[in-house]
Scaffold this motif. Structure first.
Motif, PDB file in Angstrom:
ATOM      1  N   SER A 124       0.886  -1.201   0.057  1.00 40.30           N
ATOM      2  CA  SER A 124      -0.062  -0.003   0.054  1.00 40.30           C
ATOM      3  C   SER A 124       0.868   1.231  -0.185  1.00 40.30           C
ATOM      4  CB  SER A 124      -1.081  -0.179   1.352  1.00 40.30           C
ATOM      5  OG  SER A 124      -0.061  -0.086   2.501  1.00 40.30           O
ATOM      6  N   GLN A 145      -2.201   3.738   9.310  1.00 39.60           N
ATOM      7  CA  GLN A 145      -1.390   3.086   8.077  1.00 39.60           C
ATOM      8  C   GLN A 145      -0.147   2.292   8.465  1.00 39.60           C
ATOM      9  OE1 GLN A 145      -2.593   3.176   4.743  1.00 39.60           O
ATOM     10  NE2 GLN A 145      -4.357   3.999   5.757  1.00 39.60           N
ATOM     11  N   ARG A 164      -3.342  -0.340  -2.764  1.00 42.77           N
ATOM     12  CA  ARG A 164      -4.210   0.893  -2.197  1.00 42.77           C
ATOM     13  C   ARG A 164      -3.588   1.935  -1.839  1.00 42.77           C
ATOM     14  NH1 ARG A 164      -4.777   1.570   3.229  1.00 42.77           N
ATOM     15  NH2 ARG A 164      -4.039  -0.083   3.733  1.00 42.77           N
TER      16      ARG A 164
END
Length: 400
Positions: free
Chosen positions: A41, A100, A73
């Motif tokens: 990601s 995150q 993502r």
């Protein structure tokens, strides 16, 4: 391996904007994600960046679209360089960062600048791999201090250097030698390849380039490191010598809207508008493989900071002879397939002429060199670095 078993890796970007480091890192992320052993990601600090007199938005960027297409993502803090303080983050932004990072097992930092995020309070600790693409740590503002802080705090598991010049510069700047690992740049050889003569001539027609004239392409952003004024001075001399030659300038800021470039062109061509008519300024392109395949020479005139310039590799793999100044690992990259020149405009122009005359000879060498520049080897090396960072086994200094 199921998705839940894959190693979770988060990349930190300053933003999505034109530049070889972002192209290279995004291809690594997309490639590793597609292999399935790692689930990648990206967290971008900015969603729009003004650089090289160009406002570049994340969603317009080719790398952004390619990563999304690969299933990676991407989230953003929504910042703009037009309005936000680069060193101050809100609680809401830090909450996003913490979430995150907490969801990852390894963090990659595209260059050292995003590491300032990890120094903020409340951010979970994860093994960090810094991916570096320059050879001038002293010119990177406070970024070096963030890198050294991460190293001394034990958060830095590895540093991937795209060139031996990068490794040597950062080792001299104080990064522990055992963290430094050289992974040479590579490109997708299915995309960057020579074209048949009919297709090549067709592309020249699209861009109003002569079928039988020499075409020199400059693929760079408008930045002092790239010395665009030196390229323009050499172009003046080159075009004056060959009435059929053309020059193509691509990259952020390589447009008539950029006052800096306008000034450079005016200084070089004010008395010869007929020569200036053979200069094409195309700006940011999303089809560089076509531009390079239609060219005879790909030129680099940088004077500092370079490590392993991607444009030289991409150009050579498309059949354009690379001609470069001796910066970073550029001379090593073009060894046997291109030419190295000085920083004098007349000698640069001479080198372009020689390169075009030797294109058939050097073209055979470029074909033979293709395996050396494959991104498959590069992806394998990056995968190993990331997996060892997670296991905490550390890395030893790699030979170039």
């Amino acid at each position: 391996m199921t998705e839940n078993d894959a190693l979770r890796v988060l990349s930190l970007y300053e933003g999505f904007f034109s530049g070889g480091a972002r192209v290279l890192h995004s291809s690594v992320v997309a490639g590793l994600h597609s292999l399935g052993r790692q689930r990648h990601s990206v967290l971008s600090i900015h969603d729009e960046v003004r650089r090289e007199s160009t406002l570049q938005r994340m969603t317009d960027d080719r790398r952004f679209r390619e990563l999304r297409a690969a299933g990676v993502r991407i989230t953003s803090l929504g910042r703009s360089t037009e309005r936000d303080d680069p060193e101050t983050f809100s609680e809401a932004e830090l909450t996003v960062v913490a979430r995150q990072v907490a969801g990852s097992q390894v963090v990659l930092s595209l260059k050292e600048q995003p590491l300032r995020l990890l120094d903020q309070p409340g951010i979970p600790e994860r093994p960090v791999v810094a991916c570096l693409h320059r050879s001038d740590p002293g010119r990177q503002g406070t970024a070096l201090s963030h890198l050294l802080t991460a190293a001394h705090a034990g958060r830095l598991a590895a540093v991937v250097c795209c060139a031996t010049s990068t490794r040597d510069a950062y080792r001299a700047a104080g990064v522990p030698a055992h963290l430094l690992h050289v992974v040479p740049n590579g490109v997708d050889l299915t995309r960057f390849r020579p074209l048949t003569r009919p297709r090549r001539l067709g592309l020249r027609g699209v861009h109003r380039l002569p079928a039988d004239g020499t075409v020199v392409t400059y693929a760079a952003r408008y930045d002092p490191m790239k010395a665009p004024e030196l390229f323009v001075a050499a172009a003046r001399r080159f075009l004056a010598r060959d009435p059929r030659a053309h020059v193509v300038m691509c990259g952020a800021g390589m447009t008539s809207e950029n006052p800096g470039l306008r000034a450079d062109l005016h200084q070089a061509f004010a008395d010869r508008p007929d020569l200036l008519a053979r200069v094409r300024t195309l700006g940011v392109r999303h089809d560089m493989e076509k531009i390079l395949a239609a060219s005879d020479v790909v030129a680099l005139t940088s004077t500092f900071g370079e490590a392993a310039p991607l444009c030289l590799i991409e150009g050579a793999m498309c059949g354009a002879v690379p001609v470069t100044t001796a910066v970073g690992d550029a001379a090593r990259i073009v060894d046997g397939v291109g030419l190295v020149t000085t920083f004098e405009p007349d000698q640069i122009a001479d080198a372009w002429v020689e390169a075009a005359a030797r294109r058939d000879e050097l073209g055979r060498a470029m074909v033979s060199a293709r395996p050396r520049f494959s991104h498959v080897r590069m992806l394998s090396s990056y995968a190993g670095v990331v997996e060892r960072a997670r296991r905490g086994t550390g890395l030893t200094l790699a030979s170039p």
